[in-house]
Design a protein around this motif. Structure first.
Motif, short mmCIF file in Angstrom:
data_model
loop_
_atom_site.label_atom_id
_atom_site.label_comp_id
_atom_site.label_asym_id
_atom_site.label_seq_id
_atom_site.Cartn_x
_atom_site.Cartn_y
_atom_site.Cartn_z
N MET A 13 -33.78 -38.90 18.66
CA MET A 13 -34.50 -39.20 17.43
C MET A 13 -34.18 -40.59 16.84
SD MET A 13 -36.63 -36.89 17.24
CE MET A 13 -37.34 -37.55 15.73
N ASP A 22 -30.97 -28.32 21.13
CA ASP A 22 -31.29 -29.08 19.91
C ASP A 22 -30.40 -30.31 19.77
OD1 ASP A 22 -33.27 -27.28 19.30
OD2 ASP A 22 -32.08 -26.16 17.84
N ASN A 63 -37.31 -42.87 16.06
CA ASN A 63 -37.56 -43.25 14.66
C ASN A 63 -37.60 -44.77 14.51
OD1 ASN A 63 -37.78 -40.68 13.48
ND2 ASN A 63 -35.56 -40.47 13.32
N GLU A 116 -41.24 -36.85 15.79
CA GLU A 116 -40.98 -35.46 16.18
C GLU A 116 -42.01 -34.98 17.20
OE1 GLU A 116 -38.71 -33.32 15.83
OE2 GLU A 116 -37.42 -34.04 14.21
N ARG A 149 -41.40 -36.70 20.53
CA ARG A 149 -40.28 -36.09 21.26
C ARG A 149 -40.76 -34.86 22.04
NH1 ARG A 149 -37.20 -31.82 20.22
NH2 ARG A 149 -38.01 -31.64 18.10
#
Length: 215
Positions: free
Chosen positions: A158, A151, A162, A175, A178
């Motif tokens: 991100m 994670d 983004n 998301e 990814r």
């Protein structure tokens, strides 16, 4: 009038950890060799097809010596994955740091893709197929540990995703993008050959053309 007395100044303590002894360095090297050997054997033969004797022979040590470092074969499997993810995180952080603060989002995404491809097919990539095919062997606690590392690794993508989404260059939700990007890139380990005509830089360009619709 009293005479002044000299007060001995205590020696200053060095900052940081004390240097490792030769024995500690040797043990660290042997442990790393064992992890690499275990990763290679698990990749070639699978977890259940690999014996502790196989791992010991590949590492050039006696079977009994392995248990000085690990309590079981399962513990070695966990460490193969954990150590691999730790190295991947370090190389990814270094790749981003090398860009500098002025790099734009597309440049950061390119660096992330290029580094991940190196992780997948580079010389230290044995842990990747081991993670894919031997995940169920781990205990719940071990899975949570490796998942936390994963994670953190994926989380570094991100900000770039983004930023690209905000400017309209990335059409998919960040998301979801990814997940799709990692799914596509991870499959590279199954078909890519370093001896082929496609370099990792060229493959990175092709991947960005697919994900972003531009080169």
């Amino acid at each position: 009038m009293q005479e002044s007395k000299d007060i001995a100044t205590p020696p200053r303590r060095g900052r940081g950890r004390p240097p490792k002894s030769a024995q500690e360095r040797n043990e660290g090297n042997r442990r790393n060799e064992l992890i690499l050997a275990a990763g290679r054997q698990f990749r070639l033969k699978g977890f259940h097809g690999t014996s502790t004797r196989d791992i010991a022979a590949a590492a050039g040590m006696q079977s009994s010596a392995m248990f000085y470092f690990f309590e079981s074969k399962e513990a070695m499997l966990h460490e193969v994955m954990r150590s691999g993810m730790d190295q991947a995180m370090q190389s990814q952080s270094a790749a981003l740091a090398a860009l500098g603060s002025r790099a734009n989002a597309l440049e950061r995404l390119r660096a992330l893709v290029r580094n991940h491809l190196q992780v997948l097919v580079g010389p230290d990539s044995d842990f990747i197929p081991v993670m894919l095919y031997e995940w169920r062997v781990l205990t719940v606690a071990q899975r949570l540990d490796v998942s936390a590392q994963k994670d953190l690794y994926e989380g570094q993508w991100m900000p770039a995703l983004n930023a690209l989404h905000r400017t309209g260059r990335l059409k998919a939700q960040p998301e979801i993008a990814r997940l799709l990007i990692f799914g596509a890139l991870n499959w590279t380990a199954q078909w890519y050959s370093p001896q082929g005509s496609l370099s990792l830089d060229a493959l990175t360009t092709e991947a960005l053309a697919l994900f972003m619709g531009e080169r």
